[in-house]
Design an enzyme around this catalytic site. Sequence first.
Site, mmCIF file in Angstrom:
data_model
loop_
_atom_site.group_PDB
_atom_site.id
_atom_site.type_symbol
_atom_site.label_atom_id
_atom_site.label_comp_id
_atom_site.label_asym_id
_atom_site.label_seq_id
_atom_site.Cartn_x
_atom_site.Cartn_y
_atom_site.Cartn_z
ATOM 1 N N ASP A 1 4.870 -5.168 3.672
ATOM 2 C CA ASP A 1 4.979 -6.074 4.814
ATOM 3 C C ASP A 1 6.071 -7.092 4.506
ATOM 4 O O ASP A 1 6.264 -7.454 3.336
ATOM 5 C CB ASP A 1 3.645 -6.790 5.059
ATOM 6 C CG ASP A 1 2.589 -5.855 5.651
ATOM 7 O OD1 ASP A 1 2.989 -4.805 6.205
ATOM 8 O OD2 ASP A 1 1.390 -6.169 5.576
ATOM 9 N N TRP B 1 0.847 -1.185 0.000
ATOM 10 C CA TRP B 1 0.000 0.000 0.000
ATOM 11 C C TRP B 1 0.886 1.240 0.000
ATOM 12 O O TRP B 1 2.092 1.131 0.236
ATOM 13 C CB TRP B 1 -0.987 0.003 1.170
ATOM 14 C CG TRP B 1 -0.463 0.386 2.525
ATOM 15 C CD1 TRP B 1 -0.609 1.589 3.151
ATOM 16 C CD2 TRP B 1 0.240 -0.452 3.460
ATOM 17 N NE1 TRP B 1 -0.035 1.554 4.407
ATOM 18 C CE2 TRP B 1 0.485 0.317 4.612
ATOM 19 C CE3 TRP B 1 0.708 -1.776 3.420
ATOM 20 C CZ2 TRP B 1 1.154 -0.202 5.731
ATOM 21 C CZ3 TRP B 1 1.374 -2.288 4.530
ATOM 22 C CH2 TRP B 1 1.584 -1.496 5.656
HETATM 23 N N1 ABN Z 1 -0.271 -4.214 7.024
HETATM 24 C C1 ABN Z 1 0.022 -4.662 8.300
HETATM 25 C C2 ABN Z 1 -0.953 -5.627 8.842
HETATM 26 C C3 ABN Z 1 -0.639 -6.968 8.836
HETATM 27 C C4 ABN Z 1 -1.555 -7.875 9.346
HETATM 28 C C5 ABN Z 1 -2.761 -7.450 9.830
HETATM 29 C C6 ABN Z 1 -3.044 -6.080 9.841
HETATM 30 C C7 ABN Z 1 -2.141 -5.164 9.335
#
Ligand code: ABN
Length: 175
Positions: free
Chosen positions: A122, A103
Amino acid sequence: MLNWFDKLAEYQTRNLAKKISRRNALNRLSRVLVGAAFTLPVLPFDRSTANAANAGAMKNKAAEDATACEYWRYCAIDGFLCSCCGGSLTQCPPGTDASKVSWIGTCSNPKDGKDYLVSYNDCCGKTACGKCMCNTNLRERPGYNLGRHNDVNWCMSNDNSMFHCTTASVVGLAE
Ligand code: ABN
């Protein structure tokens, strides 16, 4: 005459006892303490130096400290900072892979005052890091605007979809 003299002596003695008694002393002390409890908190202390020092420290974190949520590139983050988890601002920790999808956010760099497009990836393949959780969400949008939504596991497209931490890479100047 003697009766009158006795009464005067008794009156004087009682008066003196009242003035120097332990009860009287405690009474006075408690008045002072109660008065202090009500007046001290409203006295005008000069907090400007502390506030200025605090503002300086915050500015420094925003500009320099990649392990602080206040760091400018983290303006739309939701996750554990990889820089606290064995990785860095832009690198996943050993044993994890960057998410294939990400994102974005638009964050202002305090050093030049310009807005930059930031990609949040992530890092996937290990259990949650658990350190330096940041959730800033500037201009973050709900799930129907997926590219600007951070409250989802972006490891969803990776072979191993376990979420570990999040990096923040500058893509370029925001138009
Ligand atoms: N984007 C971070 C995240 C990971 C897992 C769950 C919620 C948010």
